[in-house]
Write an enzyme that holds these catalytic residues in place. Structure first.
Site, PDB file in Angstrom:
ATOM      1  N   LYS A   1       0.840  -1.184  -0.045  1.00 32.72           N
ATOM      2  CA  LYS A   1      -0.014  -0.096  -0.227  1.00 32.72           C
ATOM      3  C   LYS A   1       1.103   1.499  -0.170  1.00 32.72           C
ATOM      4  O   LYS A   1       1.193   1.901   1.173  1.00 32.72           O
ATOM      5  CB  LYS A   1      -0.846   0.018   1.243  1.00 32.72           C
ATOM      6  CG  LYS A   1      -2.033  -1.113   0.903  1.00 32.72           C
ATOM      7  CD  LYS A   1      -3.063  -1.172   2.169  1.00 32.72           C
ATOM      8  CE  LYS A   1      -4.124  -0.087   2.057  1.00 32.72           C
ATOM      9  NZ  LYS A   1      -5.005  -0.276   0.936  1.00 32.72           N
TER      10      LYS A   1
HETATM   11  N1  PMP Z   1      -6.739  -4.233  -3.205  1.00 29.69           N
HETATM   12  C1  PMP Z   1      -6.414  -3.082  -3.299  1.00 29.69           C
HETATM   13  C2  PMP Z   1      -5.729  -2.311  -4.341  1.00 29.69           C
HETATM   14  C3  PMP Z   1      -6.730  -2.480  -1.971  1.00 29.69           C
HETATM   15  O1  PMP Z   1      -6.610  -1.075  -1.808  1.00 29.69           O
HETATM   16  C4  PMP Z   1      -7.256  -3.125  -0.938  1.00 29.69           C
HETATM   17  C5  PMP Z   1      -7.791  -2.542   0.302  1.00 29.69           C
HETATM   18  N2  PMP Z   1      -6.655  -2.287   1.263  1.00 29.69           N
HETATM   19  C6  PMP Z   1      -7.751  -4.551  -1.258  1.00 29.69           C
HETATM   20  C7  PMP Z   1      -7.268  -5.004  -2.378  1.00 29.69           C
HETATM   21  C8  PMP Z   1      -8.377  -5.324   0.211  1.00 29.69           C
HETATM   22  O2  PMP Z   1      -7.163  -5.486   1.002  1.00 29.69           O
HETATM   23  P1  PMP Z   1      -7.834  -5.660   2.626  1.00 29.69           P
HETATM   24  O3  PMP Z   1      -8.517  -6.917   2.531  1.00 29.69           O
HETATM   25  O4  PMP Z   1      -6.376  -5.945   3.097  1.00 29.69           O
HETATM   26  O5  PMP Z   1      -8.278  -4.506   3.153  1.00 29.69           O
END
Ligand code: PMP
Length: 294
Positions: free
Chosen positions: A154
């Site tokens: 991220k």
């Molecule tokens: N893909 C992207 C590009 C995201 O930004 C997110 C949100 N964090 C997710 C998938 C889902 O990740 P998570 O389940 O860890 O929130």
């Protein structure tokens, strides 16, 4: 998701009023996207998968050679404090670490600022949407190989690409499904994707997109529920032949897809079963002292 009612933000160990938290225009992170962030949820005062989120925070920071001067335990403690001080029970929590303004050289090792904000969040989508599901389109952009862009992170700058993909359709669809450079399905702009075919849960292999914490939780939940689950490369044609499709993420939790462009889908029994199990898990989560791991 509206950002509102924030009384206090944690900024490098200090509790500050948002109106008093300023950064300079010459911030490195603002110019080059050299920052990393997380999105975390609290349910009834308990923070869901907090340690996993901060482990990913560190992984993202490490990928851009950024040093975070706090330990995971310190960040967990700060996160609990910011919830308490804002008197929040059901909340979205946004930690961000970014490079400050020592220099604007691209490869500079700047000082890093770490902040944690939190605001009330019960449901991400408007009430009715959760039962209705969302409508999506295929994105015109293709995700490159992980060798080129570290999409399993991220890192702030990377999100501009997801933003461009999402903006392509304007308000015509709620979100977009992005393909990779090989033409396989990857994920939506801020969520992962699952489909059901002949009672088998299928999800793309996470080799060039974020392997979400919710995605991993759902794969485990499916095993516990004796729902067969496979990770495989999925083509757009296979996806369009799905019996059920849903997306997953910390903020949106589980959301059925009810249309891809002009093809409609229904919210089926496996989506409902997984949603119920996921909600139970979130609502029964507890903070484990002292480090709050799940
Ligand atoms: N893909 C992207 C590009 C995201 O930004 C997110 C949100 N964090 C997710 C998938 C889902 O990740 P998570 O389940 O860890 O929130």
């Amino acid at each position: 998701m509206m950002i509102k009612n924030i009384k206090f933000i944690w900024v490098d160990g200090q509790i500050v009023n948002p109106a008093d938290s300023h950064i300079t225009i010459l911030t490195h992170g603002l110019h080059y996207g050299s920052g990393v962030f997380e999105g975390i949820r609290a349910y009834n005062g308990n923070i869901f998968k907090m340690r996993e989120h901060y482990e990913r925070f560190y992984h993202s920071a490490h990928t851009i050679n950024m040093n975070i001067k706090y330990s995971i335990d310190e960040l967990c403690t700060a996160t609990q404090k910011i919830l308490e001080i804002n008197n929040l029970k059901d909340a979205y929590i946004r930690p961000i670490a970014f490079q400050e303004a020592d220099t604007l050289r691209l490869n500079a090792q700047c000082k890093t600022k770490v902040t944690i904000a939190a605001w009330p969040l019960k449901n991400y989508f408007a009430e009715g949407k959760i039962d209705q599901g969302i409508k999506v389109g295929f994105s015109h952009l293709k995700k490159p190989s992980q060798d080129f862009l570290p999409f399993n992170t991220k890192i702030c700058g990377l999100y501009v690409l997801n933003q461009i993909a999402k903006n392509y359709y304007g308000h015509k669809f709620d979100d977009v499904i992005m393909l990779d450079w090989r033409g396989y399905i990857t994920e939506c702009s801020t969520s992962n994707l699952f489909m059901v075919k002949n009672n088998i849960l299928l999800t793309p292999i996470a080799d060039c997109f974020l392997n979400g914490i919710t995605r991993q939780t759902i794969i485990t939940l499916a095993k516990n529920l004796n729902i067969p689950c496979e990770e495989k490369y999925i083509t757009p044609e296979e996806l369009l032949g799905a019996d059920e499709i849903f997306i997953t993420g910390t903020a949106i939790e589980i959301m059925p897809i009810i249309a891809i462009e002009d093809i409609n889908f229904t919210t089926g029994t496996i989506t409902k079963q997984i949603t119920k199990a996921y909600r139970e898990l979130c609502n029964h989560t507890t903070n484990i002292a002292p480090s709050c791991g799940q």
